[in-house]
Design a protein around this motif. Structure first.
Motif, PDB file in Angstrom:
ATOM      1  N   ALA A  67       0.880  -1.162   0.000  1.00 58.54           N
ATOM      2  CA  ALA A  67       0.000   0.000   0.000  1.00 58.54           C
ATOM      3  C   ALA A  67       0.916   1.209   0.000  1.00 58.54           C
ATOM      4  O   ALA A  67       2.002   1.175   0.545  1.00 58.54           O
ATOM      5  N   TRP A  68       0.495   2.277  -0.630  1.00 58.27           N
ATOM      6  CA  TRP A  68       1.336   3.453  -0.752  1.00 58.27           C
ATOM      7  C   TRP A  68       1.084   4.426   0.376  1.00 58.27           C
ATOM      8  O   TRP A  68      -0.060   4.692   0.750  1.00 58.27           O
ATOM      9  N   GLN A  69       2.163   4.974   0.917  1.00 60.64           N
ATOM     10  CA  GLN A  69       2.111   6.095   1.845  1.00 60.64           C
ATOM     11  C   GLN A  69       2.525   7.316   1.034  1.00 60.64           C
ATOM     12  O   GLN A  69       3.667   7.400   0.581  1.00 60.64           O
ATOM     13  N   TYR A  87      16.421   4.131  10.998  1.00 59.26           N
ATOM     14  CA  TYR A  87      14.974   4.259  11.016  1.00 59.26           C
ATOM     15  C   TYR A  87      14.587   5.688  10.649  1.00 59.26           C
ATOM     16  O   TYR A  87      15.325   6.631  10.923  1.00 59.26           O
ATOM     17  N   ALA A  88      13.395   5.842  10.092  1.00 62.49           N
ATOM     18  CA  ALA A  88      12.817   7.152   9.814  1.00 62.49           C
ATOM     19  C   ALA A  88      11.462   7.213  10.507  1.00 62.49           C
ATOM     20  O   ALA A  88      10.684   6.254  10.446  1.00 62.49           O
ATOM     21  N   PHE A  89      11.177   8.326  11.173  1.00 63.86           N
ATOM     22  CA  PHE A  89       9.867   8.513  11.782  1.00 63.86           C
ATOM     23  C   PHE A  89       9.007   9.231  10.769  1.00 63.86           C
ATOM     24  O   PHE A  89       9.230  10.388  10.442  1.00 63.86           O
ATOM     25  N   VAL A  90       8.007   8.524  10.246  1.00 64.69           N
ATOM     26  CA  VAL A  90       7.121   9.063   9.218  1.00 64.69           C
ATOM     27  C   VAL A  90       5.860   9.557   9.910  1.00 64.69           C
ATOM     28  O   VAL A  90       5.224   8.814  10.665  1.00 64.69           O
ATOM     29  N   ASP A  91       5.495  10.812   9.651  1.00 69.32           N
ATOM     30  CA  ASP A  91       4.337  11.433  10.279  1.00 69.32           C
ATOM     31  C   ASP A  91       3.081  10.617  10.009  1.00 69.32           C
ATOM     32  O   ASP A  91       2.764  10.295   8.876  1.00 69.32           O
ATOM     33  N   GLY A  92       2.374  10.252  11.069  1.00 68.88           N
ATOM     34  CA  GLY A  92       1.144   9.487  10.953  1.00 68.88           C
ATOM     35  C   GLY A  92       1.356   7.991  10.824  1.00 68.88           C
ATOM     36  O   GLY A  92       0.400   7.224  10.835  1.00 68.88           O
ATOM     37  N   VAL A  93       2.589   7.544  10.700  1.00 68.17           N
ATOM     38  CA  VAL A  93       2.881   6.117  10.546  1.00 68.17           C
ATOM     39  C   VAL A  93       3.702   5.613  11.721  1.00 68.17           C
ATOM     40  O   VAL A  93       3.407   4.581  12.297  1.00 68.17           O
ATOM     41  N   GLY A  94       4.755   6.339  12.087  1.00 75.12           N
ATOM     42  CA  GLY A  94       5.642   5.929  13.173  1.00 75.12           C
ATOM     43  C   GLY A  94       7.021   5.580  12.641  1.00 75.12           C
ATOM     44  O   GLY A  94       7.385   5.954  11.525  1.00 75.12           O
ATOM     45  N   TRP A  95       7.786   4.874  13.442  1.00 75.13           N
ATOM     46  CA  TRP A  95       9.150   4.502  13.058  1.00 75.13           C
ATOM     47  C   TRP A  95       9.106   3.402  12.009  1.00 75.13           C
ATOM     48  O   TRP A  95       8.447   2.392  12.183  1.00 75.13           O
ATOM     49  N   LYS A  96       9.832   3.620  10.914  1.00 74.66           N
ATOM     50  CA  LYS A  96       9.947   2.634   9.839  1.00 74.66           C
ATOM     51  C   LYS A  96      11.417   2.348   9.621  1.00 74.66           C
ATOM     52  O   LYS A  96      12.227   3.269   9.479  1.00 74.66           O
ATOM     53  N   PRO A 125       6.129   2.833  -0.925  1.00 71.30           N
ATOM     54  CA  PRO A 125       5.184   1.724  -0.781  1.00 71.30           C
ATOM     55  C   PRO A 125       5.458   0.950   0.514  1.00 71.30           C
ATOM     56  O   PRO A 125       6.601   0.742   0.882  1.00 71.30           O
ATOM     57  N   GLU A 126       4.380   0.555   1.184  1.00 70.20           N
ATOM     58  CA  GLU A 126       4.519  -0.294   2.371  1.00 70.20           C
ATOM     59  C   GLU A 126       4.899  -1.690   1.904  1.00 70.20           C
ATOM     60  O   GLU A 126       4.285  -2.228   0.990  1.00 70.20           O
ATOM     61  N   ALA A 127       5.895  -2.263   2.505  1.00 69.42           N
ATOM     62  CA  ALA A 127       6.314  -3.621   2.155  1.00 69.42           C
ATOM     63  C   ALA A 127       5.793  -4.592   3.204  1.00 69.42           C
ATOM     64  O   ALA A 127       5.542  -4.211   4.351  1.00 69.42           O
ATOM     65  N   ALA A 128       5.643  -5.830   2.824  1.00 62.14           N
ATOM     66  CA  ALA A 128       5.124  -6.852   3.735  1.00 62.14           C
ATOM     67  C   ALA A 128       6.012  -7.031   4.963  1.00 62.14           C
ATOM     68  O   ALA A 128       5.534  -7.362   6.038  1.00 62.14           O
ATOM     69  N   ASP A 129       7.339  -6.803   4.810  1.00 65.07           N
ATOM     70  CA  ASP A 129       8.247  -6.979   5.939  1.00 65.07           C
ATOM     71  C   ASP A 129       8.324  -5.750   6.843  1.00 65.07           C
ATOM     72  O   ASP A 129       9.009  -5.763   7.850  1.00 65.07           O
ATOM     73  N   GLY A 130       7.614  -4.663   6.482  1.00 67.16           N
ATOM     74  CA  GLY A 130       7.591  -3.460   7.311  1.00 67.16           C
ATOM     75  C   GLY A 130       8.752  -2.508   7.078  1.00 67.16           C
ATOM     76  O   GLY A 130       8.826  -1.460   7.705  1.00 67.16           O
ATOM     77  N   HIS A 133      11.754   0.047   1.344  1.00 67.17           N
ATOM     78  CA  HIS A 133      12.672  -0.444   0.321  1.00 67.17           C
ATOM     79  C   HIS A 133      12.890   0.557  -0.810  1.00 67.17           C
ATOM     80  O   HIS A 133      13.859   0.439  -1.547  1.00 67.17           O
ATOM     81  N   GLU A 134      11.982   1.512  -0.954  1.00 62.56           N
ATOM     82  CA  GLU A 134      12.152   2.551  -1.970  1.00 62.56           C
ATOM     83  C   GLU A 134      11.477   3.824  -1.499  1.00 62.56           C
ATOM     84  O   GLU A 134      10.513   3.781  -0.729  1.00 62.56           O
ATOM     85  N   ILE A 135      12.019   4.945  -1.939  1.00 64.42           N
ATOM     86  CA  ILE A 135      11.516   6.259  -1.553  1.00 64.42           C
ATOM     87  C   ILE A 135      11.399   7.115  -2.799  1.00 64.42           C
ATOM     88  O   ILE A 135      12.316   7.155  -3.619  1.00 64.42           O
ATOM     89  N   TYR A 136      10.258   7.793  -2.905  1.00 66.18           N
ATOM     90  CA  TYR A 136      10.072   8.800  -3.956  1.00 66.18           C
ATOM     91  C   TYR A 136      10.034  10.143  -3.245  1.00 66.18           C
ATOM     92  O   TYR A 136       9.264  10.334  -2.320  1.00 66.18           O
ATOM     93  N   LEU A 137      10.863  11.043  -3.713  1.00 64.35           N
ATOM     94  CA  LEU A 137      11.062  12.302  -3.005  1.00 64.35           C
ATOM     95  C   LEU A 137      10.979  13.462  -3.980  1.00 64.35           C
ATOM     96  O   LEU A 137      11.588  13.430  -5.046  1.00 64.35           O
ATOM     97  N   TRP A 138      10.226  14.487  -3.616  1.00 63.88           N
ATOM     98  CA  TRP A 138      10.191  15.720  -4.414  1.00 63.88           C
ATOM     99  C   TRP A 138       9.947  16.890  -3.517  1.00 63.88           C
ATOM    100  O   TRP A 138       9.709  16.793  -2.371  1.00 63.88           O
TER     101      TRP A 138
END
Length: 138
Positions: A67-69, A87-96, A125-130, A133-138
């Motif tokens: 699923a896409w964040q 780790y990155a703390f993503v707003d509304g998601v938590g530590w990834k 994209p959310e991966a099954a392992d949590g 694995h990839e980031i799109y940034l602009w």
């Protein structure tokens, strides 16, 4: 190292006397052996336990399909001295946790997450392992 004997115990290591000009002194064979054979216990991988200021810790949803964040903010980054443990703390998601495939992949994702923290929104994209694995940034 010079040793001295105590009447009640085995030999005790005594530091050599300092030179008058405080110049560095060469290591004795015992000091060299102790310095090169000492093992350092590596810390096991850990994860961050605190949330950044102003952000409530959100539980990351468990997903089985991707699923896409979209348009999320990276509020904080965390790492320690263990290999590939960022780790990155993503707003509304938590530590990834960032992907641990290789040093190069982990380093690249950490740089992208740093750029996202400094300048804008991130989509991934959310991966099954949590992991991320990839980031799109602009």
């Amino acid at each position: 190292m010079a040793t001295s004997t105590s009447p009640s115990s085995a030999p005790v290591a005594v530091a050599p006397a300092a030179s008058p000009d405080n110049a560095p002194q060469p290591l004795t064979p015992d000091q060299l052996t102790a310095a090169t054979t000492a093992t350092v216990a590596a810390e096991p991988s850990a994860e961050p336990v605190l949330s950044p200021p102003g952000a409530a810790r959100a539980a990351a949803p468990v997903t089985t399909a991707a699923a896409w964040q979209s348009n999320k903010k990276v509020l904080a980054l965390w790492t320690n001295n263990a290999a590939r443990n960022g780790y990155a703390f993503v707003d509304g998601v938590g530590w990834k946790r960032l992907a641990t495939n290789s040093d190069g992949v982990h380093e690249a994702l950490l740089m992208l997450a740093t750029s996202a923290k400094l300048s804008g929104s991130v989509t991934y994209p959310e991966a099954a392992d949590g992991f991320i694995h990839e980031i799109y940034l602009w």
